[in-house]
Design a protein around this motif. Structure first.
Motif, PDB file in Angstrom:
ATOM      1  N   PRO A   5      55.412  38.950  33.233  1.00  0.00           N
ATOM      2  CA  PRO A   5      53.975  38.753  32.958  1.00  0.00           C
ATOM      3  C   PRO A   5      53.261  38.027  34.101  1.00  0.00           C
ATOM      4  O   PRO A   5      52.111  38.328  34.406  1.00  0.00           O
ATOM      5  N   PHE A   6      53.964  37.077  34.737  1.00  0.00           N
ATOM      6  CA  PHE A   6      53.349  36.343  35.852  1.00  0.00           C
ATOM      7  C   PHE A   6      53.086  37.261  37.035  1.00  0.00           C
ATOM      8  O   PHE A   6      51.985  37.273  37.596  1.00  0.00           O
ATOM      9  N   LEU A   7      54.099  38.074  37.421  1.00  0.00           N
ATOM     10  CA  LEU A   7      53.919  38.979  38.550  1.00  0.00           C
ATOM     11  C   LEU A   7      52.888  40.056  38.239  1.00  0.00           C
ATOM     12  O   LEU A   7      52.171  40.505  39.138  1.00  0.00           O
ATOM     13  N   ARG A   8      52.804  40.474  36.995  1.00  0.00           N
ATOM     14  CA  ARG A   8      51.768  41.446  36.616  1.00  0.00           C
ATOM     15  C   ARG A   8      50.385  40.855  36.817  1.00  0.00           C
ATOM     16  O   ARG A   8      49.452  41.537  37.254  1.00  0.00           O
ATOM     17  N   ALA A   9      50.236  39.574  36.476  1.00  0.00           N
ATOM     18  CA  ALA A   9      48.945  38.906  36.656  1.00  0.00           C
ATOM     19  C   ALA A   9      48.596  38.809  38.139  1.00  0.00           C
ATOM     20  O   ALA A   9      47.439  39.016  38.534  1.00  0.00           O
ATOM     21  N   VAL A  10      49.597  38.499  38.981  1.00  0.00           N
ATOM     22  CA  VAL A  10      49.368  38.453  40.429  1.00  0.00           C
ATOM     23  C   VAL A  10      48.971  39.835  40.932  1.00  0.00           C
ATOM     24  O   VAL A  10      48.047  39.977  41.745  1.00  0.00           O
ATOM     25  N   SER A  11      49.670  40.862  40.448  1.00  0.00           N
ATOM     26  CA  SER A  11      49.374  42.243  40.841  1.00  0.00           C
ATOM     27  C   SER A  11      47.945  42.629  40.464  1.00  0.00           C
ATOM     28  O   SER A  11      47.212  43.212  41.266  1.00  0.00           O
ATOM     29  N   ASP A  12      47.546  42.287  39.248  1.00  0.00           N
ATOM     30  CA  ASP A  12      46.183  42.606  38.793  1.00  0.00           C
ATOM     31  C   ASP A  12      45.144  41.908  39.660  1.00  0.00           C
ATOM     32  O   ASP A  12      44.091  42.489  39.976  1.00  0.00           O
ATOM     33  N   ASP A  13      45.426  40.672  40.064  1.00  0.00           N
ATOM     34  CA  ASP A  13      44.483  39.931  40.899  1.00  0.00           C
ATOM     35  C   ASP A  13      44.331  40.590  42.270  1.00  0.00           C
ATOM     36  O   ASP A  13      43.218  40.689  42.803  1.00  0.00           O
ATOM     37  N   MET A  14      45.446  41.075  42.831  1.00  0.00           N
ATOM     38  CA  MET A  14      45.377  41.755  44.130  1.00  0.00           C
ATOM     39  C   MET A  14      44.572  43.039  44.031  1.00  0.00           C
ATOM     40  O   MET A  14      43.827  43.392  44.942  1.00  0.00           O
ATOM     41  N   ARG A  15      44.724  43.745  42.917  1.00  0.00           N
ATOM     42  CA  ARG A  15      43.969  44.995  42.746  1.00  0.00           C
ATOM     43  C   ARG A  15      42.484  44.726  42.585  1.00  0.00           C
ATOM     44  O   ARG A  15      41.647  45.498  43.076  1.00  0.00           O
ATOM     45  N   LEU A  16      42.142  43.629  41.924  1.00  0.00           N
ATOM     46  CA  LEU A  16      40.730  43.257  41.799  1.00  0.00           C
ATOM     47  C   LEU A  16      40.125  42.961  43.165  1.00  0.00           C
ATOM     48  O   LEU A  16      38.950  43.221  43.412  1.00  0.00           O
ATOM     49  N   ARG A  17      40.939  42.442  44.066  1.00  0.00           N
ATOM     50  CA  ARG A  17      40.461  42.089  45.406  1.00  0.00           C
ATOM     51  C   ARG A  17      40.531  43.269  46.378  1.00  0.00           C
ATOM     52  O   ARG A  17      40.148  43.133  47.538  1.00  0.00           O
ATOM     53  N   GLY A  18      41.044  44.416  45.911  1.00  0.00           N
ATOM     54  CA  GLY A  18      41.064  45.619  46.743  1.00  0.00           C
ATOM     55  C   GLY A  18      42.201  45.701  47.725  1.00  0.00           C
ATOM     56  O   GLY A  18      42.114  46.423  48.719  1.00  0.00           O
ATOM     57  N   TYR A  19      43.292  44.973  47.486  1.00  0.00           N
ATOM     58  CA  TYR A  19      44.450  45.054  48.383  1.00  0.00           C
ATOM     59  C   TYR A  19      45.108  46.430  48.255  1.00  0.00           C
ATOM     60  O   TYR A  19      45.103  47.031  47.170  1.00  0.00           O
ATOM     61  N   SER A  20      45.691  46.911  49.339  1.00  0.00           N
ATOM     62  CA  SER A  20      46.354  48.210  49.305  1.00  0.00           C
ATOM     63  C   SER A  20      47.637  48.134  48.492  1.00  0.00           C
ATOM     64  O   SER A  20      48.205  47.050  48.295  1.00  0.00           O
ATOM     65  N   ILE A  21      48.111  49.295  48.039  1.00  0.00           N
ATOM     66  CA  ILE A  21      49.354  49.353  47.266  1.00  0.00           C
ATOM     67  C   ILE A  21      50.522  48.834  48.098  1.00  0.00           C
ATOM     68  O   ILE A  21      51.394  48.112  47.596  1.00  0.00           O
ATOM     69  N   ARG A  22      50.556  49.185  49.377  1.00  0.00           N
ATOM     70  CA  ARG A  22      51.655  48.749  50.241  1.00  0.00           C
ATOM     71  C   ARG A  22      51.668  47.229  50.386  1.00  0.00           C
ATOM     72  O   ARG A  22      52.722  46.595  50.346  1.00  0.00           O
ATOM     73  N   THR A  23      50.479  46.625  50.567  1.00  0.00           N
ATOM     74  CA  THR A  23      50.398  45.171  50.661  1.00  0.00           C
ATOM     75  C   THR A  23      50.806  44.525  49.351  1.00  0.00           C
ATOM     76  O   THR A  23      51.537  43.532  49.329  1.00  0.00           O
ATOM     77  N   GLU A  24      50.357  45.111  48.250  1.00  0.00           N
ATOM     78  CA  GLU A  24      50.718  44.589  46.926  1.00  0.00           C
ATOM     79  C   GLU A  24      52.230  44.578  46.739  1.00  0.00           C
ATOM     80  O   GLU A  24      52.818  43.575  46.326  1.00  0.00           O
ATOM     81  N   HIS A  25      52.874  45.684  47.062  1.00  0.00           N
ATOM     82  CA  HIS A  25      54.324  45.768  46.900  1.00  0.00           C
ATOM     83  C   HIS A  25      55.041  44.759  47.797  1.00  0.00           C
ATOM     84  O   HIS A  25      56.005  44.113  47.371  1.00  0.00           O
ATOM     85  N   ALA A  26      54.565  44.621  49.041  1.00  0.00           N
ATOM     86  CA  ALA A  26      55.192  43.684  49.975  1.00  0.00           C
ATOM     87  C   ALA A  26      55.043  42.237  49.493  1.00  0.00           C
ATOM     88  O   ALA A  26      56.012  41.464  49.501  1.00  0.00           O
ATOM     89  N   TYR A  27      53.838  41.876  49.065  1.00  0.00           N
ATOM     90  CA  TYR A  27      53.600  40.508  48.603  1.00  0.00           C
ATOM     91  C   TYR A  27      54.401  40.194  47.341  1.00  0.00           C
ATOM     92  O   TYR A  27      54.992  39.111  47.217  1.00  0.00           O
ATOM     93  N   LEU A  28      54.429  41.137  46.401  1.00  0.00           N
ATOM     94  CA  LEU A  28      55.191  40.907  45.177  1.00  0.00           C
ATOM     95  C   LEU A  28      56.680  40.746  45.470  1.00  0.00           C
ATOM     96  O   LEU A  28      57.373  39.950  44.824  1.00  0.00           O
ATOM     97  N   HIS A  29      57.172  41.505  46.439  1.00  0.00           N
ATOM     98  CA  HIS A  29      58.578  41.392  46.829  1.00  0.00           C
ATOM     99  C   HIS A  29      58.899  39.979  47.293  1.00  0.00           C
ATOM    100  O   HIS A  29      59.894  39.371  46.845  1.00  0.00           O
ATOM    101  N   TRP A  30      58.061  39.413  48.170  1.00  0.00           N
ATOM    102  CA  TRP A  30      58.343  38.093  48.711  1.00  0.00           C
ATOM    103  C   TRP A  30      58.070  36.985  47.694  1.00  0.00           C
ATOM    104  O   TRP A  30      58.768  35.962  47.695  1.00  0.00           O
ATOM    105  N   ILE A  31      57.097  37.175  46.849  1.00  0.00           N
ATOM    106  CA  ILE A  31      56.850  36.178  45.796  1.00  0.00           C
ATOM    107  C   ILE A  31      58.035  36.133  44.832  1.00  0.00           C
ATOM    108  O   ILE A  31      58.494  35.057  44.427  1.00  0.00           O
TER     109      ILE A  31
END
Length: 319
Positions: A5-31
């Motif tokens: 649930p925490f990572l989903r919330a981070v993912s949703d926040d990145m999508r609201l800010r318009g981050y690309s899918i590739r950036t989202e996947h990379a950031y979630l991996h390191w988090i």
């Protein structure tokens, strides 16, 4: 990637800010790696000491490249400063010291030999990588509106760093591009009859509900099958996958007995190096590649046959 649930919330926040899918996947991996490194403690209970320890671990224990450590740092900076609204201050971690390797560059004859061993979409994509200096992801994301056959230029949208740029289009690509565009439009029309179309960026589909019917938004290299949109989940047609090109390149390199380890990016490296060899100035090459700093482009001067202002080996001056 399965998300808590925490990572989903981070993912949703990145999508609201318009981050690309590739950036989202990379950031979630390191988090996720950061959380596991700290025995699954919640990031709010951690601070700059734990962040510094993780980044130092990547450099000292895992021996990651400088750019890899930077991506991990950017991911954690996003997590704390933008998502959790916690300022980090000076972290004081060990920088990765593993230096970037010189890029593998092919000769013009080797490029031609490899292209001759490829066919279909793989051949055409490699021609675009070498002819326009594109990253493979940039090439596969090209839409019909991004290619100007009259003015011979390609527009790269949302490239690395979310930047747009224009680069060259080889005139020799025009005949097959015209045919591919025609075929892509035919595929789009069949999809439209089923109420579907190409995957669209961000919220464009909601802003322009009929955009999926416009040929401008159709991919030049569409996938052979329909799939679920990575964000909305709606049925759509995406572009071809990078693995198609990688597999074809591996087979072609084996066929010609090439003794170099090549990738899709090798043709972007070769594009830059061959332009410099032909006498084009480094600022022009920097612009075509989309580099922020000319220092990034300067690495290609080290792989030229006569770099450093035409300096030649003293051995060649003997006798």
């Amino acid at each position: 990637m399965s998300k808590s649930p925490f990572l989903r919330a981070v993912s949703d926040d990145m999508r609201l800010r318009g981050y690309s899918i590739r950036t989202e996947h990379a950031y979630l991996h390191w988090i996720k790696r950061y959380i596991l490194f700290n025995h699954k403690r919640h990031p709010e209970t951690l601070g700059k000491e734990e962040i510094a320890a993780f980044l130092t671990y990547l450099a000292v224990e895992r021996h990651v490249a400088i750019n890899t450590q930077k991506v991990a740092l950017n991911a954690l900076a996003f997590l704390y400063q933008k998502f959790l609204h916690i300022e980090l201050g000076d972290l004081g971690f060990s920088l990765a010291t593993k230096q970037r390797r010189l890029p593998v560059v092919l000769s013009a004859a080797q490029v031609a030999h490899i292209i001759s061993e490829l066919d279909g979409a793989a051949s055409q994509i490699v021609q675009m990588l070498y002819g326009s200096g594109l990253r493979v992801s940039e090439c596969l994301r090209l839409r019909i509106q991004d290619v100007d056959l009259d003015r011979l230029h390609v527009t790269v949208r949302d490239g690395k760093g979310n930047k747009d740029r224009q680069t060259l289009l080889a005139a020799s690509c025009i005949p097959w591009l015209q045919l591919r565009i025609s075929n892509s439009i035919a595929i789009q029309q069949k999809d439209n009859a089923l109420g579907v179309g190409p995957s669209l960026p961000h919220a464009l589909g909601r802003k322009y509900p009929s955009a999926f019917r416009s040929p401008a938004w159709m991919f030049i290299f569409p996938s052979t099958t329909l799939c679920a949109h990575p964000v909305t989940g709606e049925l759509c047609r995406h572009h071809l996958h990078e693995s198609l090109v990688r597999k074809a390149l591996s087979i072609a390199a084996q066929k010609i007995g090439l003794c170099k380890k090549i990738s899709c990016h090798t043709f972007r490296h070769s594009f830059a190096t061959h332009l410099l060899q032909a006498g084009y100035d480094i600022r022009t090459v920097q612009e075509l590649l989309g580099h922020n700093d000319v220092k990034t482009t300067q690495i290609y001067t080290h792989v030229l046959g006569q770099h450093y202002a035409g300096t030649v080996s003293p051995l060649d001056r003997l006798g």
